[in-house]
Design a protein around this motif. Structure first.
Motif, PDB file in Angstrom:
ATOM      1  N   PHE A 189       0.861  -1.107   0.053  1.00  0.00           N
ATOM      2  CA  PHE A 189       0.219  -0.073   0.078  1.00  0.00           C
ATOM      3  C   PHE A 189       0.741   1.181   0.132  1.00  0.00           C
ATOM      4  N   LEU A 190       1.911   1.443   0.967  1.00  0.00           N
ATOM      5  CA  LEU A 190       2.747   2.411   0.896  1.00  0.00           C
ATOM      6  C   LEU A 190       3.737   2.341  -0.536  1.00  0.00           C
TER       7      LEU A 190
ATOM      8  N   ILE B 230       2.569   1.657  -3.542  1.00  0.00           N
ATOM      9  CA  ILE B 230       1.573   2.216  -4.404  1.00  0.00           C
ATOM     10  C   ILE B 230       1.385   3.804  -4.426  1.00  0.00           C
ATOM     11  N   LYS B 231       1.181   3.905  -2.996  1.00  0.00           N
ATOM     12  CA  LYS B 231       0.607   5.485  -2.608  1.00  0.00           C
ATOM     13  C   LYS B 231       1.885   6.144  -2.885  1.00  0.00           C
ATOM     14  N   LYS B 232       3.076   5.917  -2.730  1.00  0.00           N
ATOM     15  CA  LYS B 232       4.424   6.730  -3.219  1.00  0.00           C
ATOM     16  C   LYS B 232       4.568   6.773  -4.612  1.00  0.00           C
ATOM     17  N   LYS B 233       4.134   5.747  -5.352  1.00  0.00           N
ATOM     18  CA  LYS B 233       4.172   5.878  -7.029  1.00  0.00           C
ATOM     19  C   LYS B 233       3.162   6.960  -7.415  1.00  0.00           C
ATOM     20  N   ILE B 234       1.938   6.709  -6.719  1.00  0.00           N
ATOM     21  CA  ILE B 234       0.913   7.703  -7.105  1.00  0.00           C
ATOM     22  C   ILE B 234       1.282   8.996  -7.289  1.00  0.00           C
ATOM     23  N   SER B 235       1.869   9.514  -5.845  1.00  0.00           N
ATOM     24  CA  SER B 235       2.316  10.778  -5.247  1.00  0.00           C
ATOM     25  C   SER B 235       3.462  11.344  -6.235  1.00  0.00           C
ATOM     26  N   ASN B 236       4.347  10.520  -6.495  1.00  0.00           N
ATOM     27  CA  ASN B 236       5.548  10.941  -7.357  1.00  0.00           C
ATOM     28  C   ASN B 236       4.757  11.206  -8.753  1.00  0.00           C
TER      29      ASN B 236
END
Length: 296
Positions: free
Chosen positions: A286-287, A289-295
Motif C-alpha cells: 500500500f505504501l 503504491i501510494k508513493k508511486k501515485i504521489s510521485n
C-alpha cells in the motif's frame, strides 16, 4: 426482612467471587498485551535525568487512566447493543498486534533509519538545553500515551471477550478490575524498573569495599537494567504474536483445528506470525503504491 438482607449480601458475595475468578482469567488472557505495555513504557520512561523519570512516568500513568476512562464506556455500549462489533474489534485488533509483532522482528534484523537517529538523539540527550529537554520530554510522553491507548483498547476488548454474553453489570465489574490492574500494575512495575539503577547507586555508595554485599548487589542492579528492558521488549514481541494468534484461533471457525497437534502456545505463535507477515506485506505494498501515485 433480615433474611432478605442477608440473602442480598450472599448474592453480592457470590457475584464478587465470580468477578474475581473471571478477572484472573481475563488478566491471563491480556498478559501478552500487558507485557508489551510494560516493555514499551519502561523503554519510554528511561533516558531522562533521574529527577524527571518519575514525573514523566506519572504523566504517562495519568494519560493511561484517561485512555481507559474513554475506552471503557464505548466498549460497554458496544457489548450491550452490538456484541458482534466487539468480536470484529477483537479480530481487527489481533491483526494490528500481529503486524506490530512482526514489524518489531523485521526492524530488529533491518533497523530503520529513524531508529538509528533516535539512538543518536538519546545519546546526546544529556547535552540538550532545559527547554529542548522539556520539548523532548513532552513528545515522548505523548508518544507513550498514544501507544498506551492502542494497547488499552486491546486489553479492554480481550478482557470483554472473556465475559461476552454475561450480564452487563458483570462485564463492567470484570473489565474495570482488569483495566485498573493493567494501569496500576504495569506502571508500578515500570516505576521500580526505571529506578533500579538509582537504587543500585545508593547501594554502591553504602560501602567502598567492592566485595561487600551492598556493592555487589548495587552493581548488579545497575548493569542489569539495560538487559531487563531488552528482555521485556523480546518477551513483549513474542507475546504480541501469541496473543494475536490466540485471538484468530478462538474467533475464526476454520482455524479452530489448525495445527491442533502442536501445543497451543506454539500454534498461536505460528498463526500470529503468518498474519503478521501478511499484514506487513499489505502495508508495504500500500505504501509503495501510494508513493508511486504521489510521485507521478
Amino acid at each position: 426482612m433480615a433474611s432478605g438482607f442477608f440473602a442480598l449480601l450472599d448474592d453480592i458475595a457470590s457475584l464478587m467471587d465470580d468477578v474475581v475468578v473471571m478477572s484472573k482469567i481475563s488478566t491471563k488472557k491480556t498478559a501478552g498485551i500487558l507485557g508489551d505495555d510494560l516493555a514499551v513504557n519502561a523503554e519510554k520512561a528511561t533516558g531522562f535525568i533521574a529527577s524527571r523519570e518519575l514525573p514523566v512516568l506519572w504523566a504517562i500513568t495519568k494519560g493511561s487512566a484517561l485512555n481507559k476512562l474513554i475506552i471503557l464506556p464505548i466498549a460497554f455500549l458496544l457489548s450491550a447493543f452490538a456484541p458482534w462489533a466487539v468480536t470484529l474489534a477483537l479480530i481487527l485488533g489481533g491483526v494490528y498486534l500481529a503486524f506490530e509483532g512482526f514489524e518489531k522482528v523485521y526492524h530488529y534484523f533491518f533497523p530503520h533509519k529513524d531508529e538509528e537517529a533516535d539512538k543518536t538523539n538519546s545519546m546526546t540527550n544529556t547535552i540538550l538545553s532545559k527547554e529542548d529537554q522539556l520539548i523532548a520530554e513532552k513528545t515522548k510522553i505523548k508518544s507513550a500515551i498514544f501507544t498506551d491507548f492502542i494497547l488499552s483498547v486491546e486489553i479492554v476488548i480481550i478482557a470483554l471477550g472473556t465475559v461476552i454474553g454475561k450480564p452487563i453489570l458483570f462485564q463492567i465489574l470484570v473489565v474495570t478490575v482488569v483495566a485498573v490492574i493493567a494501569t496500576i500494575g504495569v506502571y508500578g512495575i515500570v516505576a521500580l524498573i526505571v529506578r533500579m539503577d538509582d537504587f543500585g547507586l545508593k547501594l554502591v555508595g553504602l560501602s567502598d569495599n567492592k566485595r561487600s554485599i551492598s556493592h555487589i548487589i548495587g552493581t548488579l542492579l545497575i548493569n542489569t537494567l539495560p538487559w531487563v528492558i531488552k528482555s521485556l521488549s523480546v518477551i513483549g514481541t513474542l507475546a504480541l504474536l501469541m496473543v494475536s494468534g490466540g485471538i484468530f484461533v478462538h474467533n475464526i471457525g476454520f482455524l479452530h483445528h489448525f495445527l491442533d497437534v502442536l501445543p497451543s502456545y506454539i500454534r498461536d505463535f505460528i498463526v500470529g506470525l503468518i498474519v503478521g507477515v501478511l499484514a506487513f506485506l499489505l502495508v508495504k505494498i500500500f505504501l509503495f503504491i501510494k508513493k508511486k501515485i504521489s510521485n507521478s
